[in-house]
Design a protein around this motif. Structure first.
Motif, PDB file in Angstrom:
ATOM      1  N   TYR A  58       0.832  -1.194   0.000  1.00  0.00           N
ATOM      2  CA  TYR A  58       0.000   0.000   0.000  1.00  0.00           C
ATOM      3  C   TYR A  58       0.868   1.244   0.000  1.00  0.00           C
ATOM      4  O   TYR A  58       1.947   1.250   0.585  1.00  0.00           O
ATOM      5  CB  TYR A  58      -0.864   0.066   1.273  1.00  0.00           C
ATOM      6  N   ARG A  59       0.356   2.288  -0.601  1.00  0.00           N
ATOM      7  CA  ARG A  59       0.953   3.609  -0.433  1.00  0.00           C
ATOM      8  C   ARG A  59       0.228   4.242   0.737  1.00  0.00           C
ATOM      9  O   ARG A  59      -0.974   4.472   0.672  1.00  0.00           O
ATOM     10  CB  ARG A  59       0.755   4.465  -1.674  1.00  0.00           C
ATOM     11  N   LEU A  60       0.950   4.496   1.786  1.00  0.00           N
ATOM     12  CA  LEU A  60       0.348   5.057   2.987  1.00  0.00           C
ATOM     13  C   LEU A  60       0.843   6.476   3.193  1.00  0.00           C
ATOM     14  O   LEU A  60       2.042   6.738   3.143  1.00  0.00           O
ATOM     15  CB  LEU A  60       0.697   4.205   4.211  1.00  0.00           C
ATOM     16  N   TYR A  61      -0.073   7.366   3.429  1.00  0.00           N
ATOM     17  CA  TYR A  61       0.262   8.761   3.683  1.00  0.00           C
ATOM     18  C   TYR A  61      -0.197   9.120   5.088  1.00  0.00           C
ATOM     19  O   TYR A  61      -1.164   8.577   5.597  1.00  0.00           O
ATOM     20  CB  TYR A  61      -0.421   9.673   2.659  1.00  0.00           C
ATOM     21  N   SER A  62       0.516  10.047   5.679  1.00  0.00           N
ATOM     22  CA  SER A  62       0.167  10.569   7.003  1.00  0.00           C
ATOM     23  C   SER A  62       0.092   9.478   8.064  1.00  0.00           C
ATOM     24  O   SER A  62      -0.707   9.563   8.991  1.00  0.00           O
ATOM     25  CB  SER A  62      -1.163  11.336   6.934  1.00  0.00           C
ATOM     26  N   MET A  63       0.910   8.475   7.969  1.00  0.00           N
ATOM     27  CA  MET A  63       0.853   7.387   8.940  1.00  0.00           C
ATOM     28  C   MET A  63       1.503   7.727  10.274  1.00  0.00           C
ATOM     29  O   MET A  63       1.315   7.009  11.245  1.00  0.00           O
ATOM     30  CB  MET A  63       1.482   6.111   8.358  1.00  0.00           C
ATOM     31  N   THR A  64       2.254   8.819  10.333  1.00  0.00           N
ATOM     32  CA  THR A  64       2.799   9.195  11.630  1.00  0.00           C
ATOM     33  C   THR A  64       1.711   9.784  12.516  1.00  0.00           C
ATOM     34  O   THR A  64       1.849   9.796  13.739  1.00  0.00           O
ATOM     35  CB  THR A  64       3.956  10.203  11.494  1.00  0.00           C
ATOM     36  N   LYS A  65       0.627  10.268  11.909  1.00  0.00           N
ATOM     37  CA  LYS A  65      -0.452  10.874  12.703  1.00  0.00           C
ATOM     38  C   LYS A  65      -1.080   9.879  13.681  1.00  0.00           C
ATOM     39  O   LYS A  65      -1.168  10.179  14.880  1.00  0.00           O
ATOM     40  CB  LYS A  65      -1.504  11.500  11.791  1.00  0.00           C
ATOM     41  N   PRO A  66      -1.531   8.705  13.233  1.00  0.00           N
ATOM     42  CA  PRO A  66      -2.116   7.784  14.218  1.00  0.00           C
ATOM     43  C   PRO A  66      -1.104   7.263  15.222  1.00  0.00           C
ATOM     44  O   PRO A  66      -1.437   7.052  16.388  1.00  0.00           O
ATOM     45  CB  PRO A  66      -2.712   6.655  13.372  1.00  0.00           C
ATOM     46  N   ILE A  67       0.142   7.086  14.799  1.00  0.00           N
ATOM     47  CA  ILE A  67       1.171   6.609  15.732  1.00  0.00           C
ATOM     48  C   ILE A  67       1.436   7.672  16.790  1.00  0.00           C
ATOM     49  O   ILE A  67       1.514   7.383  17.986  1.00  0.00           O
ATOM     50  CB  ILE A  67       2.457   6.230  14.967  1.00  0.00           C
ATOM     51  N   THR A  68       1.542   8.926  16.362  1.00  0.00           N
ATOM     52  CA  THR A  68       1.740  10.034  17.303  1.00  0.00           C
ATOM     53  C   THR A  68       0.542  10.157  18.242  1.00  0.00           C
ATOM     54  O   THR A  68       0.711  10.382  19.447  1.00  0.00           O
ATOM     55  CB  THR A  68       1.969  11.346  16.533  1.00  0.00           C
ATOM     56  N   ALA A  69      -0.662   9.997  17.707  1.00  0.00           N
ATOM     57  CA  ALA A  69      -1.863  10.094  18.540  1.00  0.00           C
ATOM     58  C   ALA A  69      -1.891   8.994  19.595  1.00  0.00           C
ATOM     59  O   ALA A  69      -2.244   9.248  20.756  1.00  0.00           O
ATOM     60  CB  ALA A  69      -3.117  10.027  17.661  1.00  0.00           C
ATOM     61  N   VAL A  70      -1.502   7.785  19.225  1.00  0.00           N
ATOM     62  CA  VAL A  70      -1.455   6.687  20.201  1.00  0.00           C
ATOM     63  C   VAL A  70      -0.422   6.994  21.275  1.00  0.00           C
ATOM     64  O   VAL A  70      -0.686   6.819  22.477  1.00  0.00           O
ATOM     65  CB  VAL A  70      -1.154   5.340  19.507  1.00  0.00           C
ATOM     66  N   ALA A  71       0.747   7.478  20.863  1.00  0.00           N
ATOM     67  CA  ALA A  71       1.775   7.828  21.852  1.00  0.00           C
ATOM     68  C   ALA A  71       1.264   8.915  22.797  1.00  0.00           C
ATOM     69  O   ALA A  71       1.476   8.848  24.014  1.00  0.00           O
ATOM     70  CB  ALA A  71       3.049   8.290  21.137  1.00  0.00           C
ATOM     71  N   ALA A  72       0.566   9.911  22.243  1.00  0.00           N
ATOM     72  CA  ALA A  72       0.013  10.984  23.082  1.00  0.00           C
ATOM     73  C   ALA A  72      -1.022  10.430  24.053  1.00  0.00           C
ATOM     74  O   ALA A  72      -1.068  10.841  25.216  1.00  0.00           O
ATOM     75  CB  ALA A  72      -0.613  12.069  22.206  1.00  0.00           C
ATOM     76  N   MET A  73      -1.848   9.506  23.603  1.00  0.00           N
ATOM     77  CA  MET A  73      -2.868   8.939  24.494  1.00  0.00           C
ATOM     78  C   MET A  73      -2.231   8.115  25.609  1.00  0.00           C
ATOM     79  O   MET A  73      -2.718   8.110  26.743  1.00  0.00           O
ATOM     80  CB  MET A  73      -3.861   8.086  23.699  1.00  0.00           C
ATOM     81  N   ILE A  74      -1.137   7.440  25.303  1.00  0.00           N
ATOM     82  CA  ILE A  74      -0.415   6.701  26.352  1.00  0.00           C
ATOM     83  C   ILE A  74       0.120   7.683  27.389  1.00  0.00           C
ATOM     84  O   ILE A  74      -0.028   7.469  28.601  1.00  0.00           O
ATOM     85  CB  ILE A  74       0.722   5.847  25.739  1.00  0.00           C
TER      86      ILE A  74
END
Length: 168
Positions: A58-74
């Motif tokens: 897959y070509r994935l764009y903006s994938m750091t956004k959900p990873i960053t959001a998960v880190a922020a929620m932790i």
């Protein structure tokens, strides 16, 4: 595998495909190192009739956004982050924010917060239209690209500092 979870995920994907919310998807749900659910549905290439497989690329764009959001929620769960914290506490150039309103530069009503960044409501732009904010953002992206293969590529911190100084 968890057959109940598998059936529920199949139903969710089937509904999303029926509603044309997506062309296809590959799903893997794991917990404690064990696969609970794995399935593929839909097409990698609808026109060619090529179905999604587990090894579809897959070509994935903006994938750091959900990873960053998960880190922020932790961090939020641990009490180490407050969503209402102004971004300028981490990136000083976000202090004294300005906004373009009716063609005039004005003081921002309030500072951009961590919540704003996570909610995509910060006023930051991608530089894809023709406002003054967009023009300045485009210039920043161009500078970043020019420096990418030089001896002094722009750091993430430098990019964030420069982005924070652009009026919203």
């Amino acid at each position: 595998m968890n057959s109940d979870l598998q059936q529920r995920m199949e139903a969710v994907l089937a509904d999303a495909l029926d509603q044309q919310e997506m062309s296809g998807a590959s799903v893997l749900v794991m917990k404690d190192g064990k696969t609970l659910c794995r399935l593929e549905a839909g097409y990698a290439d609808r026109k060619a009739g090529r179905k999604i497989k587990c090894d579809t690329i897959y070509r994935l764009y903006s994938m750091t956004k959900p990873i960053t959001a998960v880190a922020a929620m932790i961090l939020l769960e641990r009490g180490e982050l407050c969503l209402q914290t102004p971004v300028y506490e981490y990136i000083p150039s976000f202090s004294g924010g300005k906004v373009w309103r009716d063609g005039r530069l004005e003081e921002a009503i309030r500072p951009v917060t961590i919540h704003d960044l996570l909610n995509m409501t910060s006023g930051l732009s991608y530089g894809d239209s023709d406002t003054e904010t967009e023009r300045r953002t485009r210039e920043l992206f161009c500078e970043m690209e020019r420096r990418l293969i030089t001896e002094s590529p722009m750091t993430t911190r430098e990019f964030a500092e420069k982005a924070g100084a652009i009026p919203l």
